[in-house]
Scaffold this motif. Structure first.
Motif, PDB file in Angstrom:
ATOM      1  N   MET A   1      16.721  70.732  74.988  1.00  0.00           N
ATOM      2  CA  MET A   1      15.841  70.148  76.013  1.00  0.00           C
ATOM      3  C   MET A   1      15.925  71.006  77.269  1.00  0.00           C
ATOM      4  SD  MET A   1      17.061  66.225  75.340  1.00  0.00           S
ATOM      5  CE  MET A   1      18.692  66.839  74.898  1.00  0.00           C
ATOM      6  N   THR A   2      14.805  71.509  77.714  1.00  0.00           N
ATOM      7  CA  THR A   2      14.751  72.374  78.893  1.00  0.00           C
ATOM      8  C   THR A   2      13.847  71.742  79.942  1.00  0.00           C
ATOM      9  OG1 THR A   2      15.082  74.370  77.556  1.00  0.00           O
ATOM     10  CG2 THR A   2      14.183  74.669  79.770  1.00  0.00           C
TER      11      THR A   2
ATOM     12  N   THR B   1      25.129  72.959  78.676  1.00  0.00           N
ATOM     13  CA  THR B   1      24.095  73.183  79.687  1.00  0.00           C
ATOM     14  C   THR B   1      24.064  74.665  80.043  1.00  0.00           C
ATOM     15  OG1 THR B   1      25.685  72.625  81.446  1.00  0.00           O
ATOM     16  CG2 THR B   1      24.230  70.868  80.652  1.00  0.00           C
ATOM     17  N   VAL B   2      22.861  75.174  80.181  1.00  0.00           N
ATOM     18  CA  VAL B   2      22.653  76.573  80.567  1.00  0.00           C
ATOM     19  C   VAL B   2      21.773  76.568  81.806  1.00  0.00           C
ATOM     20  CG1 VAL B   2      21.877  78.855  79.835  1.00  0.00           C
ATOM     21  CG2 VAL B   2      22.745  77.223  78.128  1.00  0.00           C
ATOM     22  N   ARG B   3      22.284  77.116  82.892  1.00  0.00           N
ATOM     23  CA  ARG B   3      21.522  77.115  84.139  1.00  0.00           C
ATOM     24  C   ARG B   3      21.744  78.411  84.901  1.00  0.00           C
ATOM     25  NH1 ARG B   3      25.161  74.679  88.346  1.00  0.00           N
ATOM     26  NH2 ARG B   3      27.116  74.122  87.323  1.00  0.00           N
ATOM     27  N   TYR B   4      20.778  78.721  85.742  1.00  0.00           N
ATOM     28  CA  TYR B   4      20.831  79.928  86.558  1.00  0.00           C
ATOM     29  C   TYR B   4      20.664  79.561  88.027  1.00  0.00           C
ATOM     30  CZ  TYR B   4      20.484  82.508  82.201  1.00  0.00           C
ATOM     31  OH  TYR B   4      20.725  83.017  80.940  1.00  0.00           O
ATOM     32  N   GLY B   5      21.546  78.715  88.492  1.00  0.00           N
ATOM     33  CA  GLY B   5      21.529  78.286  89.878  1.00  0.00           C
ATOM     34  C   GLY B   5      22.523  77.163  90.091  1.00  0.00           C
TER      35      GLY B   5
ATOM     36  N   PRO C   1      12.013  76.862  98.680  1.00  0.00           N
ATOM     37  CA  PRO C   1      12.504  76.230  97.441  1.00  0.00           C
ATOM     38  C   PRO C   1      11.832  76.832  96.219  1.00  0.00           C
ATOM     39  CG  PRO C   1      10.946  74.796  98.549  1.00  0.00           C
ATOM     40  CD  PRO C   1      11.185  75.949  99.477  1.00  0.00           C
ATOM     41  N   THR C   2      12.566  76.864  95.126  1.00  0.00           N
ATOM     42  CA  THR C   2      12.040  77.411  93.879  1.00  0.00           C
ATOM     43  C   THR C   2      12.356  76.455  92.737  1.00  0.00           C
ATOM     44  OG1 THR C   2      14.093  78.657  93.487  1.00  0.00           O
ATOM     45  CG2 THR C   2      12.313  79.790  94.669  1.00  0.00           C
ATOM     46  N   LEU C   3      11.692  76.690  91.622  1.00  0.00           N
ATOM     47  CA  LEU C   3      11.972  75.947  90.400  1.00  0.00           C
ATOM     48  C   LEU C   3      12.819  76.815  89.473  1.00  0.00           C
ATOM     49  CD1 LEU C   3       8.608  74.149  89.528  1.00  0.00           C
ATOM     50  CD2 LEU C   3      10.761  73.073  90.175  1.00  0.00           C
ATOM     51  N   SER C   4      13.879  76.235  88.972  1.00  0.00           N
ATOM     52  CA  SER C   4      14.762  76.954  88.064  1.00  0.00           C
ATOM     53  C   SER C   4      14.939  76.133  86.797  1.00  0.00           C
ATOM     54  CB  SER C   4      16.123  77.212  88.725  1.00  0.00           C
ATOM     55  OG  SER C   4      16.981  77.921  87.855  1.00  0.00           O
ATOM     56  N   GLU C   5      14.871  76.808  85.651  1.00  0.00           N
ATOM     57  CA  GLU C   5      14.973  76.107  84.376  1.00  0.00           C
ATOM     58  C   GLU C   5      16.437  75.845  84.022  1.00  0.00           C
ATOM     59  OE1 GLU C   5      12.929  78.692  84.857  1.00  0.00           O
ATOM     60  OE2 GLU C   5      11.122  77.438  84.900  1.00  0.00           O
ATOM     61  N   VAL C   6      16.665  74.680  83.441  1.00  0.00           N
ATOM     62  CA  VAL C   6      17.992  74.288  82.959  1.00  0.00           C
ATOM     63  C   VAL C   6      17.829  73.760  81.539  1.00  0.00           C
ATOM     64  CG1 VAL C   6      19.990  72.804  83.293  1.00  0.00           C
ATOM     65  CG2 VAL C   6      18.762  73.701  85.285  1.00  0.00           C
ATOM     66  N   SER C   7      18.650  74.248  80.628  1.00  0.00           N
ATOM     67  CA  SER C   7      18.621  73.805  79.232  1.00  0.00           C
ATOM     68  C   SER C   7      19.793  72.874  78.960  1.00  0.00           C
ATOM     69  CB  SER C   7      18.675  75.002  78.280  1.00  0.00           C
ATOM     70  OG  SER C   7      17.450  75.703  78.281  1.00  0.00           O
ATOM     71  N   PHE C   8      19.494  71.770  78.295  1.00  0.00           N
ATOM     72  CA  PHE C   8      20.501  70.810  77.859  1.00  0.00           C
ATOM     73  C   PHE C   8      20.507  70.801  76.330  1.00  0.00           C
ATOM     74  CE2 PHE C   8      18.544  69.416  81.793  1.00  0.00           C
ATOM     75  CZ  PHE C   8      19.628  69.190  82.627  1.00  0.00           C
ATOM     76  N   ILE C   9      21.677  70.984  75.743  1.00  0.00           N
ATOM     77  CA  ILE C   9      21.804  71.033  74.288  1.00  0.00           C
ATOM     78  C   ILE C   9      22.848  70.014  73.864  1.00  0.00           C
ATOM     79  CG2 ILE C   9      22.268  72.485  72.275  1.00  0.00           C
ATOM     80  CD1 ILE C   9      21.635  74.918  74.034  1.00  0.00           C
ATOM     81  N   LEU C  10      22.429  69.041  73.053  1.00  0.00           N
ATOM     82  CA  LEU C  10      23.340  68.048  72.489  1.00  0.00           C
ATOM     83  C   LEU C  10      23.617  68.426  71.041  1.00  0.00           C
ATOM     84  CD1 LEU C  10      21.920  64.677  73.877  1.00  0.00           C
ATOM     85  CD2 LEU C  10      24.042  65.814  74.552  1.00  0.00           C
TER      86      LEU C  10
END
Length: 322
Positions: free
Chosen positions: A74-75, A103-107, A87-96
């Motif tokens: 889920m991203t 969680t994978v994030r760049y911020g 402000p910016t939008l940054s993608e975050v991935s959630f993996i169950l």
């Protein structure tokens, strides 16, 4: 990489671990700006692929929300730097995956720091990845709500500045107001996009949980999140409409100020036109002009020009054109 899990003594712990030393009982692995070595290590330890930054930026729903090798990917997009100028939008991935959360994030996001602080204060013995995920979703929604509340408060201040009585308005003032409206509109649009992405994640998670009959508290939490996300999305849409109205109002005020300036020039040109006509007539160098020999010709011409200037002005005031 920050893994969270239960130690041998049964107490929860959150700490910084080096690559290659991930605890076997870790339930949350948080990858922050991961390098290829960390990606390969986690992939080898868990047996699932880790999405790259480019893959996380894809907007197709099939890429952001999917089930692969028993893992739920889920991203979503989160607002980064909401309190700053840009402000910016940054993608975050959630993996169950098998009771773990990756969680994978760049911020750096405040919601993650809040959940980590809660885990540091004490973890439940039966802590699972899905429970941490629900806590993260709740914290993300709360932080987004705080951002929207701040935007709403700033918009009210801008509205008062636009419509307040102030004789000192100038182009610099309106230029500053337009910049503020633009920044708030950009932040509101990013918050709305973040809410939409999180709503998709919650809907996907609810649909995937139907077949597994999740616990009652999880079902209630998902329904509560759906209600909150729907309400916040509607509210931020209203704020977007209000920002558009304030933008139009500001541009309208600028047009009114410009029209007032143009009106002043128009009135001055009409007021000075009759005196100019009189001066032009008596400025002609004809030999036979009766008034040239008159002893009172010069003062009478000045009086005529003065009357010709005052007359149109009084007429405009009587008609309420000024």
């Amino acid at each position: 990489m920050s893994p969270a899990g239960k130690g041998a003594d049964g107490e929860g712990r959150v700490g910084e671990e080096r690559v290659g030393e991930m605890p076997a009982d870790a339930v949350w692995i948080d990858l922050v700006n991961p390098d290829p070595a960390e990606d390969r290590f986690v992939e080898g330890a868990l047996g699932i692929p880790i999405p790259t930054h480019e893959e996380m930026a894809e907007i197709e729903p099939s890429s952001r929300l999917r089930v692969e090798n028993e893992a739920q990917y889920m991203t979503g997009s989160l607002v980064l730097g909401s309190e700053g100028e840009r402000p910016t939008l940054s993608e975050v991935s959630f993996i169950l995956f098998r009771g773990r959360l990756l969680t994978v994030r760049y911020g750096e996001f405040k919601a993650f720091s809040l959940v980590l602080a809660q885990l540091e204060r004490g973890c439940a013995e039966s802590l699972r990845g899905d429970q941490i995920f629900m806590s993260l979703l709740d914290a993300i929604v709360d932080r987004t709500a705080d951002t929207i509340e701040r935007v709403a408060s700033d918009i009210d201040l801008i509205s008062r500045r636009i419509f307040e009585r102030d004789n000192g308005r100038d182009s610099q003032r309106y230029r500053a107001i337009l910049r503020q409206i633009g920044r708030k509109g950009d932040l509101a649009s990013k918050a709305r996009e973040s809410l939409v992405s999180m709503a998709r994640i919650v809907t996907f998670l609810a649909a995937e949980s139907e077949g597994r009959r999740p616990a009652k508290d999880q079902r209630m939490a998902l329904k509560s999140l759906q209600r909150d996300l729907s309400s916040l999305t509607n509210h931020v849409s209203y704020l977007g409409d209000k920002i558009t109205f304030l933008l139009d109002a500001t541009l309208g005020m600028v047009s009114i100020e410009q029209n007032n300036i143009i009106k002043i020039f128009a009135v001055l040109s009409v007021v000075f036109m009759p005196p100019t006509l009189i001066a032009s007539i008596y400025g002609m160098n004809f030999q036979y002009m009766p008034e040239l020999a008159d002893h009172w010709g010069y003062p009478l011409a000045l009086v005529a020009m003065l009357v010709a200037a005052i007359g149109p002005y009084l007429f405009f005031k009587w008609k309420r054109w000024l």
